[in-house]
Design a protein around this motif. Structure first.
Motif, PDB file in Angstrom:
ATOM      1  N   GLN A 314       8.937 -12.516   7.830  1.00 51.53           N
ATOM      2  CA  GLN A 314       7.517 -12.723   8.138  1.00 51.53           C
ATOM      3  C   GLN A 314       7.343 -13.264   9.561  1.00 51.53           C
ATOM      4  O   GLN A 314       6.831 -14.378   9.766  1.00 51.53           O
ATOM      5  CB  GLN A 314       6.900 -13.697   7.127  1.00 51.53           C
ATOM      6  N   PRO A 315       7.766 -12.502  10.572  1.00 50.20           N
ATOM      7  CA  PRO A 315       7.701 -13.002  11.956  1.00 50.20           C
ATOM      8  C   PRO A 315       6.285 -13.328  12.427  1.00 50.20           C
ATOM      9  O   PRO A 315       6.101 -14.212  13.266  1.00 50.20           O
ATOM     10  CB  PRO A 315       8.308 -11.859  12.779  1.00 50.20           C
ATOM     11  N   LYS A 316       5.283 -12.630  11.885  1.00 50.42           N
ATOM     12  CA  LYS A 316       3.907 -12.870  12.311  1.00 50.42           C
ATOM     13  C   LYS A 316       3.459 -14.304  12.023  1.00 50.42           C
ATOM     14  O   LYS A 316       2.663 -14.875  12.764  1.00 50.42           O
ATOM     15  CB  LYS A 316       2.958 -11.884  11.623  1.00 50.42           C
ATOM     16  N   VAL A 317       3.985 -14.873  10.930  1.00 54.02           N
ATOM     17  CA  VAL A 317       3.623 -16.248  10.587  1.00 54.02           C
ATOM     18  C   VAL A 317       4.107 -17.204  11.673  1.00 54.02           C
ATOM     19  O   VAL A 317       3.394 -18.129  12.075  1.00 54.02           O
ATOM     20  CB  VAL A 317       4.214 -16.644   9.220  1.00 54.02           C
ATOM     21  N   ILE A 318       5.326 -16.960  12.164  1.00 52.69           N
ATOM     22  CA  ILE A 318       5.878 -17.810  13.225  1.00 52.69           C
ATOM     23  C   ILE A 318       5.077 -17.635  14.510  1.00 52.69           C
ATOM     24  O   ILE A 318       4.713 -18.620  15.167  1.00 52.69           O
ATOM     25  CB  ILE A 318       7.364 -17.481  13.465  1.00 52.69           C
ATOM     26  N   VAL A 319       4.787 -16.387  14.854  1.00 52.82           N
ATOM     27  CA  VAL A 319       4.017 -16.105  16.076  1.00 52.82           C
ATOM     28  C   VAL A 319       2.650 -16.782  16.014  1.00 52.82           C
ATOM     29  O   VAL A 319       2.213 -17.423  16.978  1.00 52.82           O
ATOM     30  CB  VAL A 319       3.871 -14.581  16.275  1.00 52.82           C
ATOM     31  N   ASN A 320       1.962 -16.648  14.876  1.00 51.77           N
ATOM     32  CA  ASN A 320       0.631 -17.254  14.736  1.00 51.77           C
ATOM     33  C   ASN A 320       0.692 -18.776  14.814  1.00 51.77           C
ATOM     34  O   ASN A 320      -0.172 -19.410  15.433  1.00 51.77           O
ATOM     35  CB  ASN A 320       0.002 -16.832  13.407  1.00 51.77           C
ATOM     36  N   THR A 321       1.720 -19.359  14.216  1.00 47.82           N
ATOM     37  CA  THR A 321       1.859 -20.817  14.242  1.00 47.82           C
ATOM     38  C   THR A 321       2.105 -21.306  15.663  1.00 47.82           C
ATOM     39  O   THR A 321       1.544 -22.329  16.095  1.00 47.82           O
ATOM     40  CB  THR A 321       3.011 -21.261  13.323  1.00 47.82           C
ATOM     41  N   ILE A 322       2.947 -20.583  16.405  1.00 49.10           N
ATOM     42  CA  ILE A 322       3.208 -20.945  17.800  1.00 49.10           C
ATOM     43  C   ILE A 322       1.920 -20.871  18.616  1.00 49.10           C
ATOM     44  O   ILE A 322       1.567 -21.807  19.353  1.00 49.10           O
ATOM     45  CB  ILE A 322       4.270 -20.014  18.421  1.00 49.10           C
ATOM     46  N   ASN A 323       1.201 -19.755  18.495  1.00 48.76           N
ATOM     47  CA  ASN A 323      -0.026 -19.578  19.272  1.00 48.76           C
ATOM     48  C   ASN A 323      -1.059 -20.648  18.950  1.00 48.76           C
ATOM     49  O   ASN A 323      -1.738 -21.160  19.852  1.00 48.76           O
ATOM     50  CB  ASN A 323      -0.607 -18.188  19.018  1.00 48.76           C
ATOM     51  N   ASN A 324      -1.172 -21.009  17.679  1.00 46.28           N
ATOM     52  CA  ASN A 324      -2.126 -22.051  17.297  1.00 46.28           C
ATOM     53  C   ASN A 324      -1.736 -23.402  17.880  1.00 46.28           C
ATOM     54  O   ASN A 324      -2.592 -24.163  18.351  1.00 46.28           O
ATOM     55  CB  ASN A 324      -2.204 -22.152  15.770  1.00 46.28           C
ATOM     56  N   LEU A 325      -0.437 -23.693  17.870  1.00 45.83           N
ATOM     57  CA  LEU A 325       0.025 -24.978  18.408  1.00 45.83           C
ATOM     58  C   LEU A 325      -0.133 -25.022  19.926  1.00 45.83           C
ATOM     59  O   LEU A 325      -0.452 -26.075  20.498  1.00 45.83           O
ATOM     60  CB  LEU A 325       1.482 -25.213  18.014  1.00 45.83           C
ATOM     61  N   VAL A 326       0.074 -23.885  20.594  1.00 47.69           N
ATOM     62  CA  VAL A 326      -0.144 -23.818  22.034  1.00 47.69           C
ATOM     63  C   VAL A 326      -1.616 -24.095  22.363  1.00 47.69           C
ATOM     64  O   VAL A 326      -1.927 -24.853  23.296  1.00 47.69           O
ATOM     65  CB  VAL A 326       0.283 -22.450  22.596  1.00 47.69           C
ATOM     66  N   LEU A 327      -2.521 -23.501  21.586  1.00 46.99           N
ATOM     67  CA  LEU A 327      -3.948 -23.736  21.806  1.00 46.99           C
ATOM     68  C   LEU A 327      -4.297 -25.212  21.624  1.00 46.99           C
ATOM     69  O   LEU A 327      -5.079 -25.775  22.402  1.00 46.99           O
ATOM     70  CB  LEU A 327      -4.773 -22.868  20.858  1.00 46.99           C
ATOM     71  N   GLU A 328      -3.724 -25.831  20.614  1.00 48.44           N
ATOM     72  CA  GLU A 328      -3.944 -27.269  20.393  1.00 48.44           C
ATOM     73  C   GLU A 328      -3.446 -28.087  21.588  1.00 48.44           C
ATOM     74  O   GLU A 328      -4.081 -29.063  21.998  1.00 48.44           O
ATOM     75  CB  GLU A 328      -3.217 -27.734  19.130  1.00 48.44           C
ATOM     76  N   THR A 329      -2.313 -27.657  22.148  1.00 41.94           N
ATOM     77  CA  THR A 329      -1.720 -28.367  23.281  1.00 41.94           C
ATOM     78  C   THR A 329      -2.589 -28.237  24.526  1.00 41.94           C
ATOM     79  O   THR A 329      -2.805 -29.197  25.279  1.00 41.94           O
ATOM     80  CB  THR A 329      -0.326 -27.804  23.594  1.00 41.94           C
ATOM     81  N   LEU A 330      -3.124 -27.027  24.742  1.00 44.76           N
ATOM     82  CA  LEU A 330      -3.929 -26.770  25.948  1.00 44.76           C
ATOM     83  C   LEU A 330      -5.284 -27.465  25.877  1.00 44.76           C
ATOM     84  O   LEU A 330      -5.839 -27.832  26.919  1.00 44.76           O
ATOM     85  CB  LEU A 330      -4.119 -25.258  26.119  1.00 44.76           C
ATOM     86  N   TRP A 331      -5.794 -27.622  24.683  1.00 45.86           N
ATOM     87  CA  TRP A 331      -7.134 -28.199  24.560  1.00 45.86           C
ATOM     88  C   TRP A 331      -7.102 -29.621  24.054  1.00 45.86           C
ATOM     89  O   TRP A 331      -8.113 -30.246  23.859  1.00 45.86           O
ATOM     90  CB  TRP A 331      -7.999 -27.330  23.637  1.00 45.86           C
TER      91      TRP A 331
END
Length: 331
Positions: A314-331
């Motif tokens: 389920q690689p998409k789950v990892i990709v989505n989790t990374i992207n969400n955490l990056v957004l949290e970091t940027l904002w």
């Protein structure tokens, strides 16, 4: 009776001669294969860390930097290769081969959690990886990540455990199950097999046998002769690493996302006893839930239809989790 014994003896000698011949052929095949493997061009770059070089694969530019830590296996950075292709290039992602694995030099440092964390930190510093860091760690990589978080907490924006190993699993398992799950690989047998070309055949298809993993399944067996000794060094140090990692009990307020596989058939090929398998499923569920106690800012994501290697299932789950955490970091 004498005639039978005579033929039996001849058969025995013939069998020994055949095995000896196959080993000789395998030995020369292995040497030829190793010479060819040395000519394979690495897909990443090298950075000097102390007295040895580490190989790393980088995608994207800008911050934050997503760092990938690999499980206990000889796949190195390849475990994350496909996932890195799916991440935006607006931020940096870096995967790497620990000392002695794939293209990385072995060096002289002991395989301890502290030294592995130092190696990774120096790699990131020397390539000017933008801070802060988000660490994505699978299985044994989750245990190793504890050392990095403990040593460099101010540089870390978040951690993602991918079906992480629990360093103090003995607290959750019966003695029988703990022994079964911590017995490790047969190092003597595999080191012998490594000299005669047998090991590369055993590890021929570590990843799924499809187009997405053709490159992985070519590189891993080709470079296995270099990786196998480092892997067994990590295995030899596993008890010590887990013991020290279990003492690191807090990430403070660093965001922690715990991805947990939920496929109840994932132990079918490994644990035959129904009661032990039931125990293992319950214990793993408890261990994963308890990871949330590491941080005051933690959450768990249950990953359906996935075994231990979520990066494959389920690689998409990892990709989505990374992207969400990056957004949290940027904002």
């Amino acid at each position: 009776m004498k005639t039978f014994l005579k033929w039996l003896k001849r058969f025995g000698f013939g069998l020994i001669a055949l095995v000896a011949l196959l080993l000789i052929v395998g030995f020369f095949f292995e040497r030829r294969a190793r010479n060819a493997a040395e000519k394979i061009k690495p897909n990443g770059d090298f950075v000097k860390v102390g007295n040895h070089r580490l190989h790393y694969y980088k995608k994207g530019n800008g911050g934050p930097t997503v760092i990938f830590e690999t499980a206990f296996d000889p796949s190195g950075h390849l475990q994350w290769y496909n996932i890195q292709q799916k991440l935006p290039t607006t931020y940096t992602s870096i995967s790497y081969d620990r000392a002695g694995i794939l293209w990385s030099d072995r060096g002289e440092k002991v395989k301890s959690g502290e030294e592995i964390a130092k190696d990774l930190y120096l790699l990131l510093e020397n390539v000017n990886a933008p801070k802060p860091y988000i660490i994505v760690a699978h299985s044994f990589g989750g245990t190793l990540t504890r050392f990095f978080v403990n040593k460099y907490p101010k540089d870390i924006a978040g951690v993602i455990f991918v079906d992480s190993q629990c360093p103090d699993d003995e607290k959750y398992l019966s003695p029988e199950l703990h022994t079964m799950t911590n017995q490790g690989l047969p190092s003597g047998l595999l080191k012998f097999a490594n000299n005669f070309g047998i090991a590369r055949l055993m590890f021929k298809n570590m990843f799924p046998n499809n187009k997405d993993f053709e490159y992985h399944n070519t590189i891993i067996p080709a470079l296995l002769f270099k990786s196998v000794n480092a892997i067994f060094e990590e295995q030899d140090q596993m008890i010590s690493i887990k013991k020290e990692a279990s003492k690191i009990k807090s990430f403070g307020t660093i965001p922690l996302h715990v991805l947990t596989a939920t496929d109840e058939k994932r132990y079918d090929s490994f644990i035959k006893d129904k009661n032990l398998k039931k125990e293992m499923l319950a214990a793993w569920k408890k261990m994963q839930k308890d990871f949330l106690l590491l941080s005051t800012n933690s959450r768990q994501i249950l990953v359906a239809n996935s075994g231990h290697y979520i990066n494959q299932d389920q690689p998409k789950v990892i990709v989505n989790t990374i992207n969400n955490l990056v957004l949290e970091t940027l904002w």
